[in-house]
Design a protein around this motif. Structure first.
Motif, PDB file in Angstrom:
ATOM      1  N   THR A  44       0.750  -1.151  -0.038  1.00 32.17           N
ATOM      2  CA  THR A  44      -0.137  -0.047   0.144  1.00 32.17           C
ATOM      3  C   THR A  44       0.583   1.307   0.005  1.00 32.17           C
ATOM      4  N   LYS A  45       2.069   1.150   0.253  1.00 29.23           N
ATOM      5  CA  LYS A  45       2.823   2.420   0.507  1.00 29.23           C
ATOM      6  C   LYS A  45       3.143   3.226  -0.854  1.00 29.23           C
ATOM      7  N   SER A  89       1.637  -1.494  -8.346  1.00 25.39           N
ATOM      8  CA  SER A  89       0.549  -1.613  -9.513  1.00 25.39           C
ATOM      9  C   SER A  89       1.719  -2.586 -10.542  1.00 25.39           C
ATOM     10  N   GLU A  90       2.981  -2.286 -10.791  1.00 22.64           N
ATOM     11  CA  GLU A  90       3.964  -2.993 -11.451  1.00 22.64           C
ATOM     12  C   GLU A  90       4.078  -4.128 -11.305  1.00 22.64           C
ATOM     13  N   PHE A  91       4.072  -4.129  -9.779  1.00 26.49           N
ATOM     14  CA  PHE A  91       4.474  -5.751  -9.369  1.00 26.49           C
ATOM     15  C   PHE A  91       3.418  -6.718  -9.379  1.00 26.49           C
ATOM     16  N   LEU A  92       1.976  -6.028  -9.119  1.00 23.00           N
ATOM     17  CA  LEU A  92       0.711  -6.930  -9.452  1.00 23.00           C
ATOM     18  C   LEU A  92       0.542  -7.331 -10.851  1.00 23.00           C
ATOM     19  N   THR A  93       1.007  -6.263 -11.693  1.00 18.66           N
ATOM     20  CA  THR A  93       0.852  -6.500 -13.206  1.00 18.66           C
ATOM     21  C   THR A  93       1.594  -7.658 -13.657  1.00 18.66           C
ATOM     22  N   SER A  94       2.862  -7.787 -13.245  1.00 18.82           N
ATOM     23  CA  SER A  94       3.966  -8.606 -13.405  1.00 18.82           C
ATOM     24  C   SER A  94       3.611  -9.986 -12.865  1.00 18.82           C
ATOM     25  N   HIS A  95       3.095 -10.099 -11.631  1.00 21.66           N
ATOM     26  CA  HIS A  95       2.952 -11.328 -11.011  1.00 21.66           C
ATOM     27  C   HIS A  95       1.398 -11.681 -10.519  1.00 21.66           C
ATOM     28  N   TYR A  96       0.583 -11.311 -11.264  1.00 20.58           N
ATOM     29  CA  TYR A  96      -0.789 -11.338 -11.120  1.00 20.58           C
ATOM     30  C   TYR A  96      -1.129 -12.690 -10.593  1.00 20.58           C
ATOM     31  N   PRO A  97      -0.920 -13.818 -11.683  1.00 17.72           N
ATOM     32  CA  PRO A  97      -1.362 -15.281 -11.331  1.00 17.72           C
ATOM     33  C   PRO A  97      -0.962 -15.667 -10.000  1.00 17.72           C
ATOM     34  N   GLU A  98       0.516 -15.777  -9.971  1.00 16.78           N
ATOM     35  CA  GLU A  98       1.044 -16.431  -8.707  1.00 16.78           C
ATOM     36  C   GLU A  98       0.873 -15.700  -7.455  1.00 16.78           C
ATOM     37  N   PHE A  99       0.614 -14.229  -7.473  1.00 11.98           N
ATOM     38  CA  PHE A  99       0.300 -13.606  -6.151  1.00 11.98           C
ATOM     39  C   PHE A  99      -0.880 -13.812  -6.020  1.00 11.98           C
ATOM     40  N   PHE A 100      -1.998 -13.882  -6.724  1.00 11.88           N
ATOM     41  CA  PHE A 100      -3.520 -14.160  -6.310  1.00 11.88           C
ATOM     42  C   PHE A 100      -3.838 -15.525  -5.872  1.00 11.88           C
ATOM     43  N   ASP A 101      -2.888 -16.382  -6.759  1.00 11.34           N
ATOM     44  CA  ASP A 101      -3.050 -18.035  -6.235  1.00 11.34           C
ATOM     45  C   ASP A 101      -2.384 -18.096  -4.772  1.00 11.34           C
ATOM     46  N   ILE A 102      -1.692 -17.384  -4.280  1.00 11.74           N
ATOM     47  CA  ILE A 102      -1.225 -17.638  -2.814  1.00 11.74           C
ATOM     48  C   ILE A 102      -2.078 -16.703  -1.818  1.00 11.74           C
ATOM     49  N   TYR A 103      -2.452 -15.510  -2.482  1.00 17.04           N
ATOM     50  CA  TYR A 103      -3.247 -14.786  -1.697  1.00 17.04           C
ATOM     51  C   TYR A 103      -4.661 -15.349  -1.213  1.00 17.04           C
ATOM     52  N   LYS A 129      -9.699  -7.282   4.081  1.00 15.35           N
ATOM     53  CA  LYS A 129      -9.477  -6.016   4.311  1.00 15.35           C
ATOM     54  C   LYS A 129      -8.364  -5.015   3.358  1.00 15.35           C
ATOM     55  N   LEU A 130      -7.320  -5.865   3.478  1.00 15.06           N
ATOM     56  CA  LEU A 130      -6.103  -5.320   2.689  1.00 15.06           C
ATOM     57  C   LEU A 130      -6.567  -5.630   1.272  1.00 15.06           C
ATOM     58  N   LEU A 131      -7.130  -6.445   0.854  1.00 15.42           N
ATOM     59  CA  LEU A 131      -7.549  -6.706  -0.703  1.00 15.42           C
ATOM     60  C   LEU A 131      -8.004  -5.839  -1.066  1.00 15.42           C
ATOM     61  N   SER A 132      -9.281  -5.400  -0.293  1.00 16.86           N
ATOM     62  CA  SER A 132     -10.047  -4.173  -0.918  1.00 16.86           C
ATOM     63  C   SER A 132      -9.186  -2.874  -0.780  1.00 16.86           C
ATOM     64  N   ASP A 133      -8.141  -2.601   0.098  1.00 12.57           N
ATOM     65  CA  ASP A 133      -7.305  -1.551   0.369  1.00 12.57           C
ATOM     66  C   ASP A 133      -6.766  -1.269  -1.098  1.00 12.57           C
ATOM     67  N   PHE A 134      -5.893  -2.428  -1.414  1.00 11.37           N
ATOM     68  CA  PHE A 134      -5.028  -2.268  -2.550  1.00 11.37           C
ATOM     69  C   PHE A 134      -5.811  -2.349  -4.009  1.00 11.37           C
TER      70      PHE A 134
END
Length: 345
Positions: free
Chosen positions: A196-197, A203-217, A234-239
């Motif tokens: 969030t900081k 945004s760049e990180f989530l774009t590049s690592h979308y599948p693996e990040f949300f798989d584990i999230y 709560k954090l999911l809705s924040d970012f």
């Protein structure tokens, strides 16, 4: 008659203070550590030196801190590799020394020479030190101290970016569920800061690592631990709702898999989790470009969903009117889905 012995001692220079810290840390070698008396003496020396450093950086009650000295101290810390030394010796240091270290490190990180933060540059040249701080969450004796240092580092985009993209980032998904509540909570605070900081970095990180990040999230959202479920939702809705992440949110709400997870959380026994889940679920439902599969799921489950939503209330003290208005719109949209005849149910 001479009274020279009453003459106050000359204040130490930044170079002398840092050299004393370095020498006292180096004295904490293997031989010293195994000899109790020698270790106690060496730790006292380290504590005394860090106390002097804190006085120079924050003032001693009589004199205000000197800005030029603070910059010089930061430069010397980098030049003499004291930052590396401190991190590797942290597990040996006493409580007071660690407390002084945390206070001093937050000040040292902010010292600039021209446009450059010298200690930040040092970390950029020694990224492995950030890995060390992350891994320290596995050591409950120093986990909270390392967490505090990490959050100071994360304030700088380049350091946050490194941690997000490093192999050690995945460890946070383990650390936030550690059995020690204080350590797990601290790890989640750091995890939250990472996501969030810095809008552009995230945004760049989530774009590049979308599948693996949300798989584990997804594992956090379906955790058996109530605190983990609530915090991660709560954090999911924040970012997701941050404007720079709108493209990530649009992608996320097209996936039936994640909508099913959120629908499950709508049925959670915790009212807080139900409310948080609603604020994400409403985006799936309100999406004007819902995929056919999403429409089918909503239609098939419309009776249970409508019952859940009608019984859902934010409770006293919340923004009831806005919530009820949003809820009615979502109920109407689900009812519309249930009436569509062209869905292949």
């Amino acid at each position: 008659m001479s009274f020279s012995f009453f003459k106050p001692s000359r204040p130490k220079t930044p170079q002398e203070v840092v050299k004393a810290i370095r020498d006292s840390l180096l004295a904490l070698d293997t031989k010293t550590v195994v000899e109790v008396k020698a270790l106690e003496k060496a730790l006292e020396e380290v504590e005394k030196n860090f106390s002097s450093l804190r006085g120079m950086l924050s003032g001693d009650g009589e004199a205000e801190p000197n800005a030029d000295q603070a910059v010089q101290l930061a430069l010397e810390f980098c030049k003499e590799d004291v930052i590396s030394l401190v991190i590797h010796k942290l597990h040996i240091l006493g409580w007071e020394t660690r407390k002084d270290l945390l206070h001093c490190s937050s000040i040292l990180l902010k010292q600039k020479v021209g446009e450059a933060y010298c200690c930040v540059q040092y970390f950029e040249e020694h990224f492995e030190l950030l890995d060390c701080l992350v891994v320290c969450y596995d050591n409950k004796e120093i986990a909270l101290h390392c967490g505090s240092m990490l959050r100071e580092c994360i304030k700088f985009p380049s350091l946050a970016k490194y941690i997000l993209e490093s192999a050690c980032f995945e460890l946070f998904f383990k650390f936030v569920e550690l059995p020690n509540f204080d350590v797990a909570s601290d790890a989640f605070s750091t995890f939250k800061d990472l996501l969030t900081k810095h809008d552009t970095v995230v945004s760049e990180f989530l774009t590049s690592h979308y599948p693996e990040f949300f798989d584990i999230y997804e594992r956090l959202l379906t955790s058996s631990n109530y605190v983990t479920r609530r915090q991660s939702l709560k954090l999911l809705s924040d970012f997701l709702l941050e404007p720079p992440n709108s493209h990530i949110m649009k992608k996320f709400i097209l996936e039936v898999r994640y909508m099913k997870v959120i629908m499950t959380l709508l049925k959670d026994s915790s009212k807080n989790i139900q409310i948080s889940a609603f604020h994400i679920f409403k985006i799936f439902v309100a999406n004007p470009n819902k995929p056919q599969e999403v429409k089918i799921i909503l239609a098939r489950n419309h009776e249970k969903l409508l019952e859940l939503l009608r019984n859902l209330s934010p409770g006293k003290g919340s923004e009831d009117d806005q919530f009820e208005e949003e809820k009615e719109l979502i109920i109407e949209e689900i009812q519309k889905m249930s009436r569509l005849k062209n869905l292949e149910l």
